[in-house]
Design a protein around this motif. Structure first.
Motif, mmCIF file in Angstrom:
data_model
loop_
_atom_site.group_PDB
_atom_site.id
_atom_site.type_symbol
_atom_site.label_atom_id
_atom_site.label_comp_id
_atom_site.label_asym_id
_atom_site.label_seq_id
_atom_site.Cartn_x
_atom_site.Cartn_y
_atom_site.Cartn_z
ATOM 1 N N THR A 287 -36.969 53.963 9.630
ATOM 2 C CA THR A 287 -36.269 53.658 11.050
ATOM 3 C C THR A 287 -35.102 55.149 11.056
ATOM 4 O OG1 THR A 287 -34.909 51.141 10.117
ATOM 5 C CG2 THR A 287 -34.241 52.288 11.498
ATOM 6 N N GLU A 288 -34.709 56.073 10.113
ATOM 7 C CA GLU A 288 -34.103 57.083 10.501
ATOM 8 C C GLU A 288 -35.205 58.138 10.791
ATOM 9 O OE1 GLU A 288 -30.405 57.730 7.413
ATOM 10 O OE2 GLU A 288 -32.758 57.985 6.265
ATOM 11 N N MET A 291 -35.338 56.406 15.157
ATOM 12 C CA MET A 291 -34.791 56.683 15.829
ATOM 13 C C MET A 291 -34.533 58.966 15.522
ATOM 14 S SD MET A 291 -31.806 54.926 12.917
ATOM 15 C CE MET A 291 -30.266 55.197 14.548
ATOM 16 N N ARG A 301 -33.808 51.895 20.609
ATOM 17 C CA ARG A 301 -33.384 52.431 20.007
ATOM 18 C C ARG A 301 -32.067 51.728 19.965
ATOM 19 N NH1 ARG A 301 -32.144 57.821 17.544
ATOM 20 N NH2 ARG A 301 -29.903 57.482 16.904
ATOM 21 N N LEU A 304 -34.147 49.398 17.102
ATOM 22 C CA LEU A 304 -33.482 50.469 15.827
ATOM 23 C C LEU A 304 -31.997 50.366 15.547
ATOM 24 C CD1 LEU A 304 -35.849 53.589 16.830
ATOM 25 C CD2 LEU A 304 -36.522 51.818 15.442
ATOM 26 N N ASN A 305 -30.678 50.514 16.401
ATOM 27 C CA ASN A 305 -29.762 51.108 15.748
ATOM 28 C C ASN A 305 -29.533 49.844 14.932
ATOM 29 O OD1 ASN A 305 -29.315 53.219 16.443
ATOM 30 N ND2 ASN A 305 -28.659 52.754 18.549
ATOM 31 N N TYR A 308 -31.007 49.259 11.563
ATOM 32 C CA TYR A 308 -30.383 50.733 10.637
ATOM 33 C C TYR A 308 -29.029 50.326 10.043
ATOM 34 C CZ TYR A 308 -28.846 55.416 8.706
ATOM 35 O OH TYR A 308 -28.741 56.192 7.830
#
Length: 631
Positions: A287-288, A291, A301, A304-305, A308
């Motif tokens: 995930t990092e 991103m 995005r 993904l946030n 995470y």
């Protein structure tokens, strides 16, 4: 720092029994301030007089190598206030470079509560035996053909009947029996007489003073010369004390079982944490990187946030499970609850049906409290889930509110509270409600009214413990068939005007050094390799400690750093580090683990390991730790 995180007592004493090291758990148990006992004599300061001789004898044998190195021993210790606690010790002698014994290193576990439970259980069983020995016995005889009854004076006494005005009969007996027991007694007597077998019954008697007395009867059939049953005769004894003692014994046994069960939870939680953190690591890492690759990807995005954020929440939750299992105290920090509550309710909304409406009223001016964000999230999720279950069949409304209130001296719920400002979190439902008997027990561990598969009975007891740790209180109001409200009161932080500085976003630093990466999980190796190569490092991977040792032995000067997992088959990470350092002294080694109860700051330092990281590791933490070690 790692030493002070240990739940057990860690102490070292020199050959003269002077304390040279004692962690925070040891100081806390003994009631002293951190560092206050350093330099004091262990025997004269912390042991009761009657145990000094015995304990010192064991100490001398250890120092003189007359006992095995890792001896287990238990004894009483004395706190600063003079109270006694029982501690179970694991002792190891300390030696200098010339193999001379210079002292003793011990880890200790407080087993006072378990010992107390065992002693109380023994006393309860002794009382039970005494009660049976002193029991009064009443004698009875019943002619099954004429229905004639003969009772001894003691039997009238047990039935609480006056022999002058009461005839010995089945009807008189039935009148003395507690109404709810009569039907079962009648069936037992009928079946025994019909089958000509022994009569074994227990029942309750209504006494004139309004109390209930438990009685037990054993009856034998009397036969004539032809073997035909003519009469029954037997005894009746008072078993009230035995019943009470048995109930007390069962309760104490349950407490003892629970104490022993909690001792094993740490081990179980450790295994769960290790496996779960290995699952989380690739989620966090990938995930990092996504991103980083898609900084401006709109809805992608945002997704993904969310992934995470949830993964980091799961990481915190694993640490909380471990803290709960070891009964540790999480670090509290100044925080506003509104964002955490909103996040939790967003998750709840996506998991419960639309037949249940949600109303939120979170006052924005409610000031910060000293709390743990993950635990606040857990409180809201737990209470909201319970509310959902209460409304699952018929639907309803879930109300969540947060407001700041001032509580005066006469508003306080318990004597533990102090007058002042409190943040009041209320979670209410319009479900089935609870009776007073249920509300009195809802915070008991393992108590649940839910059907199997929907609850363990631990949720509210955990919530209660969390609230108490935050120096707050929890209150419940419920009306059977109507509603339930939970009110959480947390004291507003005294320094509410303190500015909360946001975390500084420092740039991630990489490098060009050569790294040997060791782990027995393919998924972990893959994500770590990608992360390290993104940071600029040259990475060599090995799936196992033996393979890594062979690669290092073949070319020890090739590597600038070794990053290894702790838990691996054949050879653990700490033992691998020791072997690598033997081959090339000074080689920097970073140890990574999902959970390790045995790793302390002292042990890491003594092994020559340069650093320690808990999985799942985020990129910033990994990058910073590598530079700290190499630079």
């Amino acid at each position: 720092q790692y030493l002070n995180m240990a739940a057990e007592i860690i102490i070292s004493i020199d050959r003269h029994a002077n304390i040279t090291l004692l962690n925070d758990s040891g100081h806390k148990l003994l009631g002293y301030d951190p560092g206050e006992l350093i330099g004091k004599n262990w025997f004269t300061t912390c042991l009761p007089e009657d145990s000094v001789s015995e304990v010192s004898e064991v100490f001398k044998k250890l120092i003189n190598a007359e006992l095995e190195n890792a001896v287990h021993y238990e004894n009483m210790v004395k706190t600063k206030e003079g109270l006694l606690r029982c501690v179970f010790w694991h002792n190891t002698v300390l030696r200098d470079a010339d193999d001379n014994v210079i002292g003793l290193l011990s880890s200790g576990k407080d087993i006072t509560d378990r010992k107390r439970s065992e002693e109380t259980l023994r006393q309860s069983e002794a009382r039970l035996r005494l009660a049976l020995k002193a029991a009064i016995a009443g004698i009875w005889e019943w002619d099954i053909h004429t229905n004639e009854n003969i009772w001894s004076d003691e039997l009238y006494q047990l039935y609480d009947l006056d022999p002058k005005i009461t005839e010995a009969s089945y009807e008189s007996w039935m009148k003395s029996v507690f109404p709810e027991d009569r039907k079962a007694i009648q069936i037992a007597v009928r079946d025994a007489a019909g089958s000509e077998r022994e009569l074994n019954i227990e029942w309750r008697v209504n006494t004139t003073d309004g109390s209930l007395r438990w009685l037990m009867s054993r009856g034998q059939p009397l036969r004539d010369a032809d073997g035909k049953v003519m009469k029954y005769h037997g005894i009746v004894i008072d078993i009230t004390e035995r019943k009470q003692s048995r109930a007390e014994r069962d309760k104490l046994q349950a407490q003892l079982n629970q104490a022993q069960k909690m001792e094993s939870i740490g081990t179980l939680a450790g295994g769960i944490a290790h496996d779960f953190n290995n699952i989380l690591y690739p989620i966090v890492g990938h995930t990092e990187m996504l991103m980083e690759d898609f900084p401006d990807a709109g809805s992608t995005r945002e997704s993904l946030n969310q992934i995470y954020s949830s993964a980091l929440r799961a990481k915190d939750l694993v640490q909380q499970i471990l803290a709960f299992a070891r009964q540790e105290k999480n670090e509290l920090k100044l925080m506003k609850m509104q964002p955490i509550i909103k996040e939790a309710m967003k998750l709840i909304r996506s998991t419960i049906p639309t037949s249940i409406s949600i109303t939120q009223n979170l006052q924005p001016d409610c000031r910060p409290v000293s709390a743990d964000p993950t635990q606040i999230h857990q409180i809201v999720m737990n209470l909201a889930t319970n509310a959902y279950h209460a409304m699952e069949k018929n639907g309803g409304e879930l109300k969540v509110s947060l407001k700041e209130i001032e509580m005066g001296e006469y508003d306080l719920i318990t004597p533990d509270m102090s007058p002042g400002l409190y943040a009041c979190l209320t979670i209410a439902d319009t479900g089935m409600g609870m009776t007073k008997d249920v509300t009195d027990r809802i915070f008991d561990p393992f108590f649940t009214t839910k059907e199997p598969g929907k609850g363990t009975g631990m949720g509210l007891s955990v919530v209660h413990g969390i609230v108490k740790h935050m120096k707050g209180e929890i209150q419940v109001y419920s009306k059977p068939g109507k509603s339930t409200e939970f009110h959480i009161y947390l004291p507003v932080a005294k320094n509410v005007y303190e500015k909360i500085e946001p975390p500084v976003n420092l740039p991630i630093s990489g490098g060009c050094e050569s790294v040997l990466l060791v782990d027995d999980e393919q998924a972990i190796i893959a994500i770590e390799k990608q992360i390290l190569e993104r940071l600029g490092y040259h990475v060599t991977t090995r799936l196992g400690s033996i393979e890594a040792l062979e690669a290092f032995r073949a070319n020890p000067d090739k590597f600038d750093l070794v990053i290894t997992d702790m838990s691996m088959p054949k050879m653990s990470g700490d033992k691998l580090a020791v072997e690598l350092i033997k081959i090339r002294p000074g080689i920097p080694v970073l140890l990574c683990t999902g959970y390790s109860e045995s790793m302390t700051a002292e042990k890491i330092k003594s092994l020559g390991i340069k650093g320690f990281l808990m999985k799942p590791i985020v990129i910033k933490e990994l990058a910073k730790k590598i530079r700290d070690v190499l630079d």
